[in-house]
Design a protein around this motif. Structure first.
Motif, PDB file in Angstrom:
ATOM      1  N   ILE A 128       0.849  -1.192   0.000  1.00  0.00           N
ATOM      2  CA  ILE A 128       0.000   0.000   0.000  1.00  0.00           C
ATOM      3  C   ILE A 128       0.884   1.241   0.000  1.00  0.00           C
ATOM      4  N   SER A 129       0.512   2.226  -0.786  1.00  0.00           N
ATOM      5  CA  SER A 129       1.224   3.508  -0.793  1.00  0.00           C
ATOM      6  C   SER A 129       0.565   4.433   0.229  1.00  0.00           C
ATOM      7  N   PHE A 130       1.193   4.570   1.380  1.00  0.00           N
ATOM      8  CA  PHE A 130       0.604   5.386   2.442  1.00  0.00           C
ATOM      9  C   PHE A 130       0.928   6.868   2.240  1.00  0.00           C
ATOM     10  N   ASP A 131      -0.005   7.697   2.647  1.00  0.00           N
ATOM     11  CA  ASP A 131       0.162   9.153   2.564  1.00  0.00           C
ATOM     12  C   ASP A 131       0.675   9.739   3.869  1.00  0.00           C
ATOM     13  N   LEU A 132       0.421   9.027   4.975  1.00  0.00           N
ATOM     14  CA  LEU A 132       0.770   9.555   6.296  1.00  0.00           C
ATOM     15  C   LEU A 132       1.130   8.401   7.218  1.00  0.00           C
ATOM     16  N   LEU A 133       2.218   8.574   7.955  1.00  0.00           N
ATOM     17  CA  LEU A 133       2.651   7.588   8.941  1.00  0.00           C
ATOM     18  C   LEU A 133       2.599   8.213  10.326  1.00  0.00           C
ATOM     19  N   LEU A 134       2.004   7.497  11.277  1.00  0.00           N
ATOM     20  CA  LEU A 134       1.855   7.982  12.652  1.00  0.00           C
ATOM     21  C   LEU A 134       2.550   7.023  13.607  1.00  0.00           C
ATOM     22  N   ALA A 135       3.099   7.552  14.686  1.00  0.00           N
ATOM     23  CA  ALA A 135       3.711   6.685  15.690  1.00  0.00           C
ATOM     24  C   ALA A 135       3.884   7.415  17.014  1.00  0.00           C
ATOM     25  N   ASN A 136       3.621   6.676  18.080  1.00  0.00           N
ATOM     26  CA  ASN A 136       3.959   7.120  19.429  1.00  0.00           C
ATOM     27  C   ASN A 136       4.815   6.010  20.022  1.00  0.00           C
ATOM     28  N   PRO A 137       6.078   5.939  19.594  1.00  0.00           N
ATOM     29  CA  PRO A 137       6.920   4.792  19.944  1.00  0.00           C
ATOM     30  C   PRO A 137       7.476   4.863  21.359  1.00  0.00           C
ATOM     31  N   PRO A 138       8.025   3.769  21.860  1.00  0.00           N
ATOM     32  CA  PRO A 138       8.759   3.824  23.127  1.00  0.00           C
ATOM     33  C   PRO A 138       9.938   4.778  22.977  1.00  0.00           C
ATOM     34  N   TYR A 139      10.098   5.712  23.931  1.00  0.00           N
ATOM     35  CA  TYR A 139      11.213   6.662  23.783  1.00  0.00           C
ATOM     36  C   TYR A 139      11.922   6.973  25.100  1.00  0.00           C
ATOM     37  N   ILE A 140      11.707   6.136  26.118  1.00  0.00           N
ATOM     38  CA  ILE A 140      12.421   6.304  27.379  1.00  0.00           C
ATOM     39  C   ILE A 140      13.689   5.462  27.330  1.00  0.00           C
ATOM     40  N   LYS A 141      14.801   6.006  27.788  1.00  0.00           N
ATOM     41  CA  LYS A 141      16.052   5.256  27.735  1.00  0.00           C
ATOM     42  C   LYS A 141      16.089   4.211  28.846  1.00  0.00           C
ATOM     43  N   GLU A 142      16.744   3.093  28.544  1.00  0.00           N
ATOM     44  CA  GLU A 142      16.846   1.993  29.500  1.00  0.00           C
ATOM     45  C   GLU A 142      17.542   2.443  30.783  1.00  0.00           C
ATOM     46  N   GLY A 143      17.029   1.966  31.908  1.00  0.00           N
ATOM     47  CA  GLY A 143      17.636   2.282  33.192  1.00  0.00           C
ATOM     48  C   GLY A 143      17.066   3.504  33.867  1.00  0.00           C
ATOM     49  N   GLU A 144      16.227   4.265  33.176  1.00  0.00           N
ATOM     50  CA  GLU A 144      15.645   5.455  33.791  1.00  0.00           C
ATOM     51  C   GLU A 144      14.639   5.048  34.864  1.00  0.00           C
ATOM     52  N   ILE A 145      14.704   5.709  36.015  1.00  0.00           N
ATOM     53  CA  ILE A 145      13.796   5.399  37.124  1.00  0.00           C
ATOM     54  C   ILE A 145      12.432   6.034  36.865  1.00  0.00           C
ATOM     55  N   LEU A 146      11.391   5.215  36.933  1.00  0.00           N
ATOM     56  CA  LEU A 146      10.041   5.662  36.613  1.00  0.00           C
ATOM     57  C   LEU A 146       9.133   5.602  37.838  1.00  0.00           C
ATOM     58  N   PRO A 147       8.005   6.307  37.819  1.00  0.00           N
ATOM     59  CA  PRO A 147       7.033   6.231  38.921  1.00  0.00           C
ATOM     60  C   PRO A 147       6.546   4.794  39.117  1.00  0.00           C
ATOM     61  N   PRO A 148       6.161   4.415  40.343  1.00  0.00           N
ATOM     62  CA  PRO A 148       5.754   3.029  40.640  1.00  0.00           C
ATOM     63  C   PRO A 148       4.652   2.494  39.733  1.00  0.00           C
ATOM     64  N   SER A 149       3.708   3.349  39.344  1.00  0.00           N
ATOM     65  CA  SER A 149       2.572   2.864  38.544  1.00  0.00           C
ATOM     66  C   SER A 149       3.005   2.343  37.182  1.00  0.00           C
ATOM     67  N   LEU A 150       4.133   2.837  36.666  1.00  0.00           N
ATOM     68  CA  LEU A 150       4.559   2.432  35.323  1.00  0.00           C
ATOM     69  C   LEU A 150       5.075   1.001  35.270  1.00  0.00           C
ATOM     70  N   LYS A 151       5.356   0.415  36.412  1.00  0.00           N
ATOM     71  CA  LYS A 151       5.819  -0.982  36.389  1.00  0.00           C
ATOM     72  C   LYS A 151       4.693  -1.929  35.971  1.00  0.00           C
ATOM     73  N   PHE A 152       3.445  -1.455  36.037  1.00  0.00           N
ATOM     74  CA  PHE A 152       2.306  -2.275  35.648  1.00  0.00           C
ATOM     75  C   PHE A 152       2.052  -2.216  34.144  1.00  0.00           C
ATOM     76  N   GLU A 153       2.632  -1.238  33.473  1.00  0.00           N
ATOM     77  CA  GLU A 153       2.394  -1.066  32.043  1.00  0.00           C
ATOM     78  C   GLU A 153       3.438  -1.841  31.241  1.00  0.00           C
ATOM     79  N   PRO A 154       3.130  -2.193  29.982  1.00  0.00           N
ATOM     80  CA  PRO A 154       4.065  -2.987  29.187  1.00  0.00           C
ATOM     81  C   PRO A 154       5.392  -2.261  28.989  1.00  0.00           C
ATOM     82  N   GLN A 155       6.459  -2.874  29.453  1.00  0.00           N
ATOM     83  CA  GLN A 155       7.761  -2.211  29.428  1.00  0.00           C
ATOM     84  C   GLN A 155       8.279  -2.008  28.003  1.00  0.00           C
TER      85      GLN A 155
END
Length: 280
Positions: free
Chosen positions: A184-211
């Protein structure tokens, strides 16, 4: 034997337990959880303060309060998230949509109209927050969205059905691999990719979300830059992508190596750089 509890007593109990664990808006979240258990809107709870709660529902409420006090996201507990003025289904295995991603949705809506985009692709559909809402608001356009996670695709499918987005096709695929056969010839590409660097300390709630939906590599921008390259290689005219607040320089530097017509960055509600629009 424990005495029966009224709605008011249960709300106070829940608010106190959540407050003790540093949960923001403890009374509000206590109301949300009790309303979810009793299948009543919050206003109905306040109109029936003295109503006794049946034991089974009271125990269900207490269990939810305990889980929330351990910083389990309330969106997973009630399987719902408010996003772009809508209520989306969300459960474990899909990243919980954030308010800043609403900006990407609005940018995409405007871009689709301004540039007459007919075929749109999204990499990493997650809960479907982006593609489902865009497809439901643009029924004459063709949408394709991919994800490697079956749990995320389940979330997206539930929302696709809920919003009647029949013009959206979901693919279990990495990036745009599904298009190697479709071509397919797409006209628009969208993305909200993972962009946190490995090892960064995150809030406790984020451990429940897909790493794998959070961490983007040792630097954090690896997947982001790959998507830029992919958009260029696939000759997709426009790319709208969310990014980390500190990745503007990285994106600018990478795009200096690729011919492109324009590059615009946009900010989130806190005034931080949060995404970009590039025209190849």
């Amino acid at each position: 034997m424990e005495s029966q509890w009224s709605i008011q007593k249960a709300l106070q109990y829940g608010a106190q337990k959540l407050k003790e664990q540093g949960i923001p808006r403890p009374l509000l979240e206590s109301e949300i959880l009790l309303g979810f258990v009793l299948k009543q809107p919050r206003v109905a709870l306040h109109c029936n303060f003295e109503t006794t709660i049946p034991p089974f529902w009271l125990e269900s409420f207490k269990k939810l309060i305990l889980r929330r006090s351990l910083h389990e996201p309330i969106e997973y507990l009630i399987e719902s998230v408010s996003f772009y003025g809508e209520e989306l289904y969300v459960s474990y295995g899909a990243l919980i949509p954030r308010p800043e991603t609403e900006i990407l949705v609005q940018k995409a809506l405007d871009w689709i109209v301004q540039k007459s985009c007919k075929r749109i692709a999204e990499i990493g559909v997650g809960s479907g927050a982006i593609s489902v809402l865009l497809a439901s608001k643009n029924p004459k356009r063709e949408f394709h969205a991919s994800d490697i996670s079956p749990e995320a695709l389940f979330n997206a499918y539930v929302n696709k059905v809920r919003f009647g987005a029949e013009n959206l096709t979901l693919h279990r695929s990495a990036y745009l691999d599904f298009n190697k056969t479709l071509k397919i010839s797409f006209d628009l590409l969208l993305a909200n990719p993972p962009y946190i660097k490995e090892g960064e300390i995150l809030p406790p709630s984020l451990k429940f979300e897909p790493q794998n939906a959070l961490f983007g590599g040792k630097r954090g921008d690896e997947m982001l830059l790959h998507i830029i390259q992919l958009g260029f290689d696939c000759k997709i005219p426009f790319l709208i992508c969310e990014m980390g607040y500190n990745q503007k320089e990285s994106v600018e530097s990478y795009l200096q190596t690729l011919p492109h017509k324009s590059l615009q960055f946009y900010q989130d509600f806190a005034g931080l750089n949060r995404g970009f629009v590039v025209e190849f």
